[in-house]
Design a protein around this motif. Structure first.
Motif, PDB file in Angstrom:
ATOM      1  N   HIS A  89     -14.659 -42.357 -33.775  1.00 40.91           N
ATOM      2  CA  HIS A  89     -14.802 -41.832 -32.169  1.00 40.91           C
ATOM      3  C   HIS A  89     -14.725 -43.262 -31.160  1.00 40.91           C
ATOM      4  CE1 HIS A  89     -17.313 -39.692 -28.765  1.00 40.91           C
ATOM      5  NE2 HIS A  89     -16.628 -40.911 -28.163  1.00 40.91           N
ATOM      6  N   HIS A  91     -12.778 -45.312 -27.645  1.00 39.24           N
ATOM      7  CA  HIS A  91     -12.400 -45.124 -26.392  1.00 39.24           C
ATOM      8  C   HIS A  91     -11.344 -46.604 -26.581  1.00 39.24           C
ATOM      9  CE1 HIS A  91     -14.470 -41.954 -25.014  1.00 39.24           C
ATOM     10  NE2 HIS A  91     -15.125 -42.014 -25.608  1.00 39.24           N
ATOM     11  N   LYS A 158      -8.908 -42.302 -28.826  1.00 35.30           N
ATOM     12  CA  LYS A 158      -8.995 -41.179 -27.146  1.00 35.30           C
ATOM     13  C   LYS A 158      -8.195 -42.383 -26.445  1.00 35.30           C
ATOM     14  CE  LYS A 158     -13.435 -39.873 -28.086  1.00 35.30           C
ATOM     15  NZ  LYS A 158     -13.581 -38.652 -29.390  1.00 35.30           N
ATOM     16  N   HIS A 262     -16.694 -34.131 -26.860  1.00 29.05           N
ATOM     17  CA  HIS A 262     -18.006 -35.081 -26.442  1.00 29.05           C
ATOM     18  C   HIS A 262     -18.946 -33.513 -26.272  1.00 29.05           C
ATOM     19  CE1 HIS A 262     -15.349 -38.176 -25.566  1.00 29.05           C
ATOM     20  NE2 HIS A 262     -17.260 -39.428 -25.748  1.00 29.05           N
ATOM     21  N   HIS A 285     -21.830 -36.787 -30.319  1.00 25.81           N
ATOM     22  CA  HIS A 285     -23.185 -37.052 -29.354  1.00 25.81           C
ATOM     23  C   HIS A 285     -24.249 -36.541 -30.155  1.00 25.81           C
ATOM     24  CE1 HIS A 285     -22.440 -40.540 -26.555  1.00 25.81           C
ATOM     25  NE2 HIS A 285     -21.023 -39.466 -26.614  1.00 25.81           N
ATOM     26  N   ASP A 336     -17.842 -45.611 -31.044  1.00 24.78           N
ATOM     27  CA  ASP A 336     -17.879 -45.612 -29.706  1.00 24.78           C
ATOM     28  C   ASP A 336     -17.575 -46.384 -28.730  1.00 24.78           C
ATOM     29  OD1 ASP A 336     -17.999 -43.336 -27.565  1.00 24.78           O
ATOM     30  OD2 ASP A 336     -20.365 -43.415 -26.740  1.00 24.78           O
TER      31      ASP A 336
HETATM   32 ZN    ZN Z   1     -16.905 -41.056 -26.604  1.00 22.52          ZN
END
Ligand code: ZN
Ligand code: NIG
Length: 437
Positions: A89, A91, A158, A262, A285, A336
Motif C-alpha cells: 500500500h 501513494h 496508487k 481503504h 487500514h 502507506d
Molecule cells: Zn492509503
C-alpha cells in the motif's frame, strides 16, 4: 540438465535462508505465519530467466551445480538471505509535501479536520494537478529507489491525487513508465475515489468515475497504453459512503480490476463486510473494523493490509492484528507512503507492527512478503523463496534474519544487496563496515 547450464546467480552458504514458505502456499494464516520455513547453511540458484532454479543445503546445491557456470556468485557466509519485501500500500506519485500539516497535527489538529478545511489530500491534489508528467516521474523514481534500498522489490502504487480524469491519467502514465523502465515490481491502483473533488458531491464524483474514468481505463487497457491492476476507494465518513463505494468497486471489478480499498480507518463503516461480499482481494487500514467484518474477511480470504505508520502518525487506535490473526484473516503490511505518512521502509513498518500491533517477527515477515504478495494477486510469483518464483532477494549482513526488524531504522547499514530477477540492483558497501556496531 539444469546443473550444467549457465545460470545468473549463485548465493552460497547463507547462515540463514528464509524461504518464508515451501509448499506453494498462496498465503500464510495462523500457525503458518507464526512459524516460517528457514534453512541453515543453504544456497540458492537463479537462472537466466530470473527465476529461482534451486534452493537447498549448500553441499547439495554444490554437487547439483558442479558443472554449471554463473554470471555472479555471492558468498553469503555469516549472512542471511530473505525474499524481497512486498509493500502492499503506497501513494508515491505526488507534488507538494505536507510537512506544515505534520506540525499542525502535532499541535492537536486531526486528519479529518485538516481534510475538511481543504488541506490534506486536497492540498496534494492542487500541487499534483499543476506538476508536469516529467516532474512527477522524477520524484516518483527517487522514491522508488529509496523503497528499493530499504528492501522492497514489489510495491503497490496508487493514483488518487488528481481526482479529475486528466490528472488521474497523468499519474497512471507516470506509474506505467516506471513499470516499464525500472527494475522494481509495481502493482498499479486506480484511486480516483480518494477524496470528493472540490465543487462536486460524492454522488456526482461517483457518477463521473463510473461513466467517464472507468470506461477510459478500459479503453487504454485494450489499446495497451496503461495497464491498471487494482481499484481503490477511500470509504470513510465525509468521503465516500458505503453505497458509493459499492458502486465504484463493482464497476471496477466489471472491467477486470482487483478490488483493494481503504476501509474502516477513522469510523466503523462496514467496509470489511462490503469487501467480503464483493470478493475484494484486500482492504487496508481497518482500525475500526467490526467483529463481524473480521469473520467475513477470514471467510472470503480477503487480505487485511495493516498500515502501522498511519496508526502511529495519526495516533489512531491500533488495528486488532492479534484478533485478525486468531480468526484466520490473511494479514499483510504496507508502508502507506504518502505526504501524510512519509515512510519508505518496510523494515520499520514490520518493527512497528511487532511493537504496536503485537505481531511476532515471523508474522510480520510473512505479512511483508507472501501475504502482501497475496494482497496484490501475485503470490504465485512473489513473496517466498521457492523454485519457479521470481528471484527477488535481500542479503543482510547479519547471521540472524530478525535483525532486519530488531534494528529500528537500521536497515541502511544492514541490507547488503537487493536483487531482482537474479540481478543485483543495489549493493551497499557501507554495510560491511557498519552493521556489527
Ligand atoms: Zn492509503
Ligand atoms: N486514508 C486515505 N489515504 C491515505 C492518506 C492520503 C493522504 O493523506 O494524502 C492513507 O491511506 O493513509
Amino acid at each position: 540438465m539444469a546443473g550444467r547450464q549457465r545460470q545468473r546467480l549463485l548465493l552460497e552458504n547463507a547462515e540463514q535462508l528464509v524461504l518464508v514458505c515451501g509448499r506453494r502456499e498462496p498465503c500464510l494464516r495462523r500457525e503458518g505465519a507464526a512459524g516460517l520455513a528457514v534453512l541453515r547453511g543453504a544456497s540458492l540458484v537463479v537462472g537466466l530467466d530470473g527465476c529461482i532454479k534451486a534452493v537447498g543445503q549448500a553441499d547439495v546445491i554444490r554437487d547439483q551445480f558442479l558443472e554449471a557456470t554463473f554470471e555472479r556468485i555471492i558468498d553469503c557466509s555469516g549472512k542471511c538471505v530473505l525474499p524481497g519485501l512486498v509493500d502492499a500500500h503506497t501513494h508515491p506519485v505526488w507534488a507538494g509535501d505536507r510537512v506544515h500539516e505534520f506540525a499542525m497535527k502535532l499541535a492537536g489538529a486531526s486528519y479529518m479536520e485538516i481534510h475538511q478545511a481543504g488541506g490534506g489530500i486536497h492540498f496534494t491534489v492542487e500541487h499534483t494537478r499543476k506538476a508536469t508528467e516529467d516532474e512527477l516521474f522524477t520524484t516518483f523514481q527517487h522514491r522508488l529507489e529509496r523503497m528499493l534500498r530499504a528492501g522492497s522489490t514489489l510495491v503497490e502504487c496508487k493514483s488518487g491525487y488528481g481526482l479529475n480524469l486528466e490528472t488521474e491519467l497523468k499519474m497512471l502514465r507516470v506509474i506505467e513508465r516506471a513499470k516499464k523502465s525500472m527494475d522494481i515490481g509495481i502493482s498499479s491502483t486506480y484511486c480516483g475515489a480518494h477524496a470528493v473533488p472540490k465543487g462536486k458531491t460524492a454522488t456526482e464524483a461517483t457518477d463521473d468515475i463510473i461513466n467517464n474514468h472507468l470506461p477510459k481505463l478500459k479503453e487504454l487497457k485494450l489499446s495497451g497504453e496503461i495497464h491498471v491492476n487494482n481499484i481503490d476507494v477511500f470509504c470513510e465518513k465525509g468521503v465516500f459512503d458505503l453505497e458509493s463505494t459499492r458502486r465504484i468497486l463493482q464497476a471496477g471489478k466489471d472491467i477486470g480490476l482487483q478490488i483493494n480499498f481503504h476501509g474502516d480507518e477513522l469510523h466503523p463503516m462496514k467496509s470489511a463486510e462490503l469487501g467480503a461480499e464483493l470478493g475484494a482481494r484486500a482492504i487496508s487500514h481497518l482500525e475500526e473494523v467490526s467483529d463481524e467484518g473480521i469473520v467475513a474477511m477470514a471467510r472470503a480470504k480477503c487480505a487485511a493490509v495493516l498500515l502501522p505508520t498511519t496508526a502511529y502518525m495519526l495516533r489512531l487506535k491500533q488495528p486488532q492484528a492479534r484478533k485478525m490473526l486468531e480468526e484466520g484473516v490473511i494479514v499483510a503490511l504496507g508502508s502507506d507512503f504518502n505526504p501524510n505518512a512519509y515512510c519508505f521502509s518496510m523494515p520499520m513498518v514490520m518493527h512497528l507492527a511487532c511493537v504496536n500491533m503485537k505481531m511476532s517477527m515471523n508474522e510480520a515477515l510473512a505479512a511483508a512478503t507472501i501475504n502482501a504478495a497475496y494482497a496484490l494477486g501475485k503470490s504465485d510469483t512473489h513473496g517466498s523463496l521457492e523454485v519457479g518464483k521470481q528471484g527477488d532477494l535481500l542479503i543482510i549482513n547479519s547471521s540472524r534474519w530478525e535483525h532486519l526488524i530488531y534494528q529500528f531504522g537500521g536497515h541502511e547499514a544492514l541490507i547488503n544487496y537487493v536483487i531482482i530477477k537474479g540481478k543485483v540492483v543495489y549493493e551497499n558497501e557501507r554495510c560491511e563496515t557498519m552493521s556489527s556496531y
